[in-house]
Design a protein around this motif. Structure first.
Motif, PDB file in Angstrom:
ATOM      1  N   LEU A 164     -41.949 -14.721-109.215  1.00 51.87           N
ATOM      2  CA  LEU A 164     -43.419 -14.703-109.214  1.00 51.87           C
ATOM      3  C   LEU A 164     -43.869 -15.841-110.132  1.00 51.87           C
ATOM      4  N   LEU A 165     -44.342 -16.903-109.532  1.00 50.23           N
ATOM      5  CA  LEU A 165     -44.718 -18.093-110.286  1.00 50.23           C
ATOM      6  C   LEU A 165     -46.183 -17.986-110.695  1.00 50.23           C
ATOM      7  N   VAL A 166     -46.430 -18.265-111.986  1.00 49.86           N
ATOM      8  CA  VAL A 166     -47.783 -18.099-112.530  1.00 49.86           C
ATOM      9  C   VAL A 166     -48.234 -19.429-113.107  1.00 49.86           C
ATOM     10  N   ASP A 167     -49.404 -19.852-112.672  1.00 60.86           N
ATOM     11  CA  ASP A 167     -49.987 -21.065-113.241  1.00 60.86           C
ATOM     12  C   ASP A 167     -50.557 -20.712-114.611  1.00 60.86           C
ATOM     13  N   PRO A 168     -50.063 -21.310-115.692  1.00 60.90           N
ATOM     14  CA  PRO A 168     -50.538 -20.935-117.029  1.00 60.90           C
ATOM     15  C   PRO A 168     -52.007 -21.270-117.245  1.00 60.90           C
ATOM     16  N   GLY A 207     -53.935 -19.054-113.853  1.00 59.84           N
ATOM     17  CA  GLY A 207     -53.504 -17.670-113.709  1.00 59.84           C
ATOM     18  C   GLY A 207     -53.114 -17.298-112.288  1.00 59.84           C
ATOM     19  N   ILE A 208     -53.103 -18.259-111.434  1.00 56.56           N
ATOM     20  CA  ILE A 208     -52.712 -17.977-110.046  1.00 56.56           C
ATOM     21  C   ILE A 208     -51.247 -17.548-110.012  1.00 56.56           C
ATOM     22  N   GLU A 209     -51.011 -16.466-109.293  1.00 58.13           N
ATOM     23  CA  GLU A 209     -49.640 -15.976-109.129  1.00 58.13           C
ATOM     24  C   GLU A 209     -49.193 -16.245-107.696  1.00 58.13           C
ATOM     25  N   LEU A 210     -48.015 -16.730-107.585  1.00 61.21           N
ATOM     26  CA  LEU A 210     -47.521 -17.066-106.251  1.00 61.21           C
ATOM     27  C   LEU A 210     -46.079 -16.602-106.125  1.00 61.21           C
ATOM     28  N   PRO A 211     -45.876 -15.473-105.436  1.00 59.29           N
ATOM     29  CA  PRO A 211     -44.487 -15.046-105.222  1.00 59.29           C
ATOM     30  C   PRO A 211     -43.808 -15.957-104.197  1.00 59.29           C
ATOM     31  N   ALA A 212     -42.598 -16.281-104.484  1.00 57.61           N
ATOM     32  CA  ALA A 212     -41.904 -17.187-103.567  1.00 57.61           C
ATOM     33  C   ALA A 212     -40.408 -16.984-103.674  1.00 57.61           C
ATOM     34  N   TRP A 218     -45.127 -27.021-121.582  1.00 61.43           N
ATOM     35  CA  TRP A 218     -44.182 -26.267-120.746  1.00 61.43           C
ATOM     36  C   TRP A 218     -42.934 -27.105-120.528  1.00 61.43           C
ATOM     37  N   LEU A 266     -52.001 -32.548-113.508  1.00 62.02           N
ATOM     38  CA  LEU A 266     -52.298 -31.316-112.756  1.00 62.02           C
ATOM     39  C   LEU A 266     -53.793 -31.078-112.864  1.00 62.02           C
ATOM     40  N   MET A 267     -54.510 -31.881-112.168  1.00 63.57           N
ATOM     41  CA  MET A 267     -55.966 -31.875-112.233  1.00 63.57           C
ATOM     42  C   MET A 267     -56.498 -32.469-110.940  1.00 63.57           C
ATOM     43  N   SER A 292     -50.824 -26.700-119.474  1.00 66.16           N
ATOM     44  CA  SER A 292     -49.777 -27.050-118.514  1.00 66.16           C
ATOM     45  C   SER A 292     -48.799 -28.057-119.102  1.00 66.16           C
TER      46      SER A 292
END
Lengths: 308, 583
Positions: free
Chosen positions: A241-245, A248-253, A102, A197-198, A99
């Motif tokens: 589509l946001l992806v947590d590197p 791997g969570i994908e969150l369309p917004a 980036w 981010l923890m 994270s």
């Protein structure tokens, strides 16, 4: 330095600009030099071995510090003051998870690149004060662990360690902070540089342990500006589509829709970090990657200067 | 797109999940609302707005002015109370309303409010029941056909049960009924008055029936002259025999003392009074004929003379005559020659033997005679000539026929040929035939109620409009059509043939109009098959009930605006948002 940057202090120049001018080692030196140039030197003075100046005797001063030679020659009492010789042991704990690697805009440094340069500069600055500096790099595990040393080759070892691989899929600060406590047997300073981010509870718990052990804790929360303020569109599209590197969570917004809520959530999270850490006596600073390196350096160094 | 701080988005989503749910519900409600609003707008609804005034309304007012509303109740006529209530309703009308007044006699008055109010003030009670049913149907049609959304029917009536005996369907109108409050007054009335026979020679009788809860005094009058007075008990019939000196067509009445309803205190009748017809009986007519005429002579129904001949056909030389078939078939030829000579369009045919029953078809009918059989008769054959009547048939063929000045019987009056002469009804029948058919024809009496359509008698050219006892103001109405409407006022009117009276028209109120019992409000409302029928006996409730519909405002445009707002809001709300995270 380039012509444009030559007339300015390196610690106040745009970080991406100065980072593009040289290797991390060089950049760190420029930054520290610029930082020290602007710093009004007021090192703590005390009664250590290195003489600094005289001052008139005042009732209450210990008689053993009176310069008897001057008293004999000038028939006035003066007190000999010495520049304090500190030997602070500081450990910098750097988050090198994916994270951190980036950036929200190509014109900026990644959070990791920014943090590495802050680490190099801070280590150099501390070492120049004859403090012992160590480094712990971690992601899902501890990647590097350099015990604090004040020797001349320590900074190069630190700079070399910064080039070790990282970018793990998770940030486990608890292990790193435990290791930091273990590496500093007596009171010292721990500087945690991370995007945080923890899990905050683990971090808070270990910071609390460090504070119980008498260590000063500095947390530099590294954020990309795009993490504080969500962009209105990605590639011209409102939908993304946001992806947590890491997870791997994908969150369309829909960016325009979520911006306000996101901003409020981030501000609330930062406020929680600040309240939790400062309540423990730790120092917490939010640093965005578009801020000059002098900003985090000054924050961390100010904490150092408050220490004996 | 990689974004390390997705956890902040997730957290924001969690924290805003309730808001999202509300948003989704809001979206759903907005979409449903938009669809419903468009559908509602397509139905072109209107809003009944509150506040003052009322929606433009077509109001048809039915004012029951039948005879029963002339009864005095509470010190004043019922019709006056109804007029006041109808006036109150009409006064609520505005410039956008349309108002009609329909009375029980079918008269329709419409136009401006002032004109209708003036018409209401001029309404007078009828002499009969009128046609309240027809008036309500007509009023309902007027309101229903008006180009207005609000249609009301207001009926102002005394609620007389006999007038509201049947259900009435005025159509798709909102109906209000006002019935006068309280109980009807006690009424005494003459419900029947007839003179029998139609022609007194000069003796006759008058039969009357009186509606009274107790005893009542009555007076029988002829041409205003008191013929008799008496007292009659409840449900008792009045029977008066008389041989008055009057001659010709005479108007009479049976009257009671005045009470709260004056219109039915007198009932009229008419009778023709004249001398008994003279009769000459041929010897060959038979003993039964001779005996019967003797009996009639004894009863002063006929007198001996040369007026009407009663004779076998073959012996007849003049008319009027009662012609009997010969007992011997050999006389048939002479009989037919006599018929031809007298211009009678009938001939005697072959004799028919064998018993067959007789059916009387025309007056004078023989209803109580019992079975009459025929053993011998001659076939009656019709030939060209003036029209004639068949008074009786045997075996489906004419047996007794009649024409101008003659009555022809197809059998000899002898027990060997027919059982008719030995029946008790034979003598009265013979008397009626002589006095009604064979004497000079004075005309007939027609009984009717006010306004009823009656047939014009053959030969009548005019109607004498003077009521009984008012001959000084007599006037004559020429008659051109085959029918005419009976005058609105009760009384006796005479048909005229030239300068002579040729019959009578007796106009009396319907006997049912004297029964003043009222329906209760619930039953009254149940009689009307209309929308939202309500019945009142309170003036204030009635007045607040008519023109009660609030003004209507079309809602199409506001609904479409609301639908548009809902759609715009929906598009704004739906333009962005969170979606569930996926891994």
């Amino acid at each position: 330095m380039s012509t444009a940057a030559a007339g300015r202090r390196a610690d106040l120049i745009d970080p991406a600009t100065i980072a593009s001018l040289g290797h991390i080692e060089i950049v760190a030196r420029w930054v520290v030099d610029g930082f020290l140039t602007g710093l009004h030197r007021s090192p703590r003075k005390g009664f250590s071995v290195e003489f600094a100046e005289h001052r008139p005797y005042q009732p209450g001063d210990e008689l053993r510090h009176i310069d008897w030679k001057i008293a004999a020659r000038a028939e006035r009492w003066v007190i000999k003051q010495y520049e304090e010789e500190t030997n602070l042991r500081a450990t910098i704990v750097l988050d090198v998870s994916r994270s951190m690697d980036w950036r929200g805009d190509d014109s900026r440094l990644t959070k990791l690149a920014y943090a590495e340069r802050v680490v190099a500069a801070l280590a150099l600055l501390l070492l120049r004060q004859r403090d012992a500096v160590g480094l712990i790099r971690f992601d899902d595990r501890i990647r590097s662990a350099l015990p604090p040393r004040a020797r001349s080759g320590q900074w190069r070892r630190i700079v070399t360690a910064l080039e070790d691989p990282g970018a793990g899929l998770e940030s486990r600060a608890n292990e790193a902070l435990e290791e930091a406590a273990r590496l500093i047997p007596r009171r010292g300073m721990v500087v945690l540089i991370s995007d945080l981010l923890m899990d905050s509870e683990d971090v808070i718990r270990h910071v609390k342990s460090l504070r119980h052990a008498g260590h000063q804790v500095v947390v530099l929360h590294i954020l990309d500006p795009s993490e504080r303020e969500l962009p209105t569109a990605v590639g011209g599209a409102n939908e993304a589509l946001l992806v947590d590197p890491e997870s791997g969570i994908e969150l369309p917004a829909t960016m325009a829709e979520v911006r306000d809520a996101y901003r409020a959530t981030v501000e609330r999270a930062l406020r929680e970090w600040h309240e939790s850490l400062t309540s423990l006596g730790a120092s917490y600073e939010v640093v965005t990657t578009d801020a000059p390196f002098g900003v985090p350096l000054r924050r961390a160094f100010a904490v150092r200067q408050r220490l004996p | 797109m990689e974004f390390p701080a997705v956890r902040y988005l997730e957290r924001a989503e969690r924290e805003h999940s309730r808001k999202l749910r509300l948003k989704n519900i809001l979206l759903m409600l907005l979409r449903v609302a938009a669809v419903l609003l468009v559908a509602a707008a397509a139905a072109r609804p209107v809003l009944r707005a509150g506040g003052g005034g009322h929606a433009p309304t077509a109001l048809a007012v039915v004012l029951d002015n039948s005879l029963s509303t002339s009864a005095i109740s509470g010190g004043r006529p019922v019709l006056e109370e109804l007029r006041a209530r109808a006036r109150g309703a009409v006064e609520k009308s505005g410039a956008d309303d349309r108002v009609w007044l329909v009375t029980a006699d079918g008269t329709v008055r419409g136009g401006a409010r002032a004109a209708v109010l003036d018409a209401i003030a001029r309404v007078e009670p009828l002499s009969g029941a009128g046609d309240l049913h027809g008036a309500i149907v007509r009023a309902g049609a007027l309101a229903a056909e008006a180009p207005m959304r609000e249609r009301e029917l207001a009926v102002f009536t005394d609620g007389q049960a006999t007038s509201w005996a049947e259900a009435i369907s005025p159509g798709r109108v909102r109906a209000r009924i006002y019935r006068v409050p309280g109980d009807p007054p006690v009424n005494r009335a003459v419900t029947e008055a007839t003179a029998t026979p139609l022609r007194w020679t000069p003796r006759g009788s008058i039969q009357a029936r009186v509606l009274t809860p107790d005893s009542a005094t009555y007076r029988v009058a002829l041409e205003g002259r008191t013929l008799a007075r008496g007292t009659v008990a409840a449900n008792e019939e009045v029977l008066l025999r008389a041989a008055p000196p009057e001659r010709g067509w005479t108007a009479g009445s049976v009257e009671l003392e005045p009470d709260e309803l004056r219109g039915d205190d007198a009932r009229h009748f008419a009778v023709w009074i004249g001398a008994a017809p003279s009769v000459r009986v041929a010897r060959s007519a038979g003993v039964f004929i001779a005996s019967a005429v003797d009996a009639l002579t004894g009863a002063e129904r006929v007198i001996p003379g040369g007026g009407v001949a009663v004779t076998p056909v073959d012996e007849a030389v003049s008319l009027p005559a009662l012609l009997l078939a010969p007992s011997d078939p050999v006389r048939v030829g002479a009989a037919n020659r006599a018929l031809e000579r007298l211009d009678i369009p009938w001939r005697l045919g072959a004799p028919r033997r064998g018993e067959s029953s007789v059916r009387f078809q025309r007056r004078p009918a023989v209803d109580s005679v019992g079975a009459v059989s025929v053993m011998l008769r001659y076939e009656l054959e019709r030939s060209a000539g003036p029209p004639s009547d068949t008074l009786a048939t045997s075996a489906g063929e004419p047996w007794i026929v009649s024409g101008p000045g003659y009555v022809l019987i197809g059998s000899p009056i002898d027990p060997s040929a027919t059982s008719f002469p030995v029946r008790a009804a034979f003598v009265p029948w013979l008397g009626d035939v002589i006095s009604q058919r064979l004497s000079a024809d004075p005309g007939t009496v027609q009984y009717s109620s006010p306004g009823e359509v009656v047939a014009r008698p053959p030969g009548a050219t005019a109607l004498e409009l003077a009521a009984s006892g008012d001959s000084a103001r007599a006037s004559v109405l020429p008659l051109h059509d085959d029918s005419l409407a009976a005058p609105d006022r009760s009384g006796v009117y005479f048909f005229m043939r030239g300068e002579d009276r040729a019959g009578a028209l007796v106009v009396n109120p319907q006997p049912t109009e004297s029964q003043l019992r009222r329906l209760d409000l619930t039953a009254l409302a149940g009689r009307l098959r209309a929308d939202d029928v309500r019945a009142f006996d309170d003036a204030a409730e009635l007045e607040s009930s008519v023109f009660a519909s609030a003004p209507r405002r079309p809602l199409v445009f506001p609904l479409l605006i609301l639908a548009l707002v809902a759609l715009l809001t929906e598009s704004v709300v739906a333009s962005g948002g969170w979606r569930r995270a996926s891994r």
